[in-house]
Design a protein around this motif. Sequence first.
Motif, short mmCIF file in Angstrom:
data_model
loop_
_atom_site.label_atom_id
_atom_site.label_comp_id
_atom_site.label_asym_id
_atom_site.label_seq_id
_atom_site.Cartn_x
_atom_site.Cartn_y
_atom_site.Cartn_z
N UNK A 77 0.84 -1.20 0.00
CA UNK A 77 0.00 0.00 0.00
C UNK A 77 0.88 1.25 0.00
N UNK A 78 1.90 1.25 0.82
CA UNK A 78 2.81 2.41 0.89
C UNK A 78 3.52 2.64 -0.44
N UNK A 79 3.93 1.58 -1.09
CA UNK A 79 4.61 1.72 -2.39
C UNK A 79 3.67 2.32 -3.43
N UNK A 80 2.44 1.83 -3.46
CA UNK A 80 1.47 2.35 -4.43
C UNK A 80 1.19 3.82 -4.17
N UNK A 81 0.99 4.18 -2.91
CA UNK A 81 0.74 5.58 -2.57
C UNK A 81 1.94 6.46 -2.94
N UNK A 82 3.13 5.94 -2.77
CA UNK A 82 4.34 6.68 -3.13
C UNK A 82 4.36 6.98 -4.62
N UNK A 83 4.07 5.98 -5.44
CA UNK A 83 4.07 6.17 -6.89
C UNK A 83 2.98 7.16 -7.30
N UNK A 84 1.79 7.04 -6.72
CA UNK A 84 0.71 7.97 -7.05
C UNK A 84 1.09 9.40 -6.68
N UNK A 85 1.71 9.58 -5.52
CA UNK A 85 2.12 10.92 -5.09
C UNK A 85 3.25 11.47 -5.95
N UNK A 86 4.16 10.61 -6.38
CA UNK A 86 5.23 11.06 -7.27
C UNK A 86 4.65 11.58 -8.57
N UNK A 87 3.69 10.85 -9.11
CA UNK A 87 3.07 11.27 -10.37
C UNK A 87 2.30 12.57 -10.20
N UNK A 88 1.60 12.69 -9.10
CA UNK A 88 0.83 13.91 -8.84
C UNK A 88 1.76 15.11 -8.71
N UNK A 89 2.85 14.93 -7.98
CA UNK A 89 3.82 16.00 -7.78
C UNK A 89 4.46 16.40 -9.11
N UNK A 90 4.77 15.40 -9.93
CA UNK A 90 5.39 15.67 -11.23
C UNK A 90 4.46 16.49 -12.12
N UNK A 91 3.17 16.14 -12.10
CA UNK A 91 2.19 16.88 -12.90
C UNK A 91 2.07 18.32 -12.43
N UNK A 92 2.07 18.54 -11.13
CA UNK A 92 1.92 19.90 -10.62
C UNK A 92 3.15 20.74 -10.93
N UNK A 93 4.32 20.13 -10.88
CA UNK A 93 5.55 20.86 -11.22
C UNK A 93 5.56 21.24 -12.69
N UNK A 94 5.15 20.31 -13.54
CA UNK A 94 5.10 20.60 -14.98
C UNK A 94 4.07 21.69 -15.27
#
Length: 80
Positions: free
Chosen positions: A53-70
Amino acid sequence: MSYKIKEIRSWSDEELRKKLEELRAEQLNQRMLKVLGGAIENPARIRNTRRAIARILTVLNERKRKESIEGEKKDKQEKA
């Protein structure tokens, strides 16, 4: 049950959310068995589920952060 981060990153957002939902339901069942004093087949499975669960949440948050930075970069370029 143990998913590698490389494998998780290859999944789509929809697959991640679906798997997250399944894992949370499984975690709830495992907790109920533990609380009610039932026999748990594999006690390490509780830890593995929590980590997945923690790994999946990490990947989802990484993607979300990447989108907001872009998105912020595009806004700055438009202003200039």
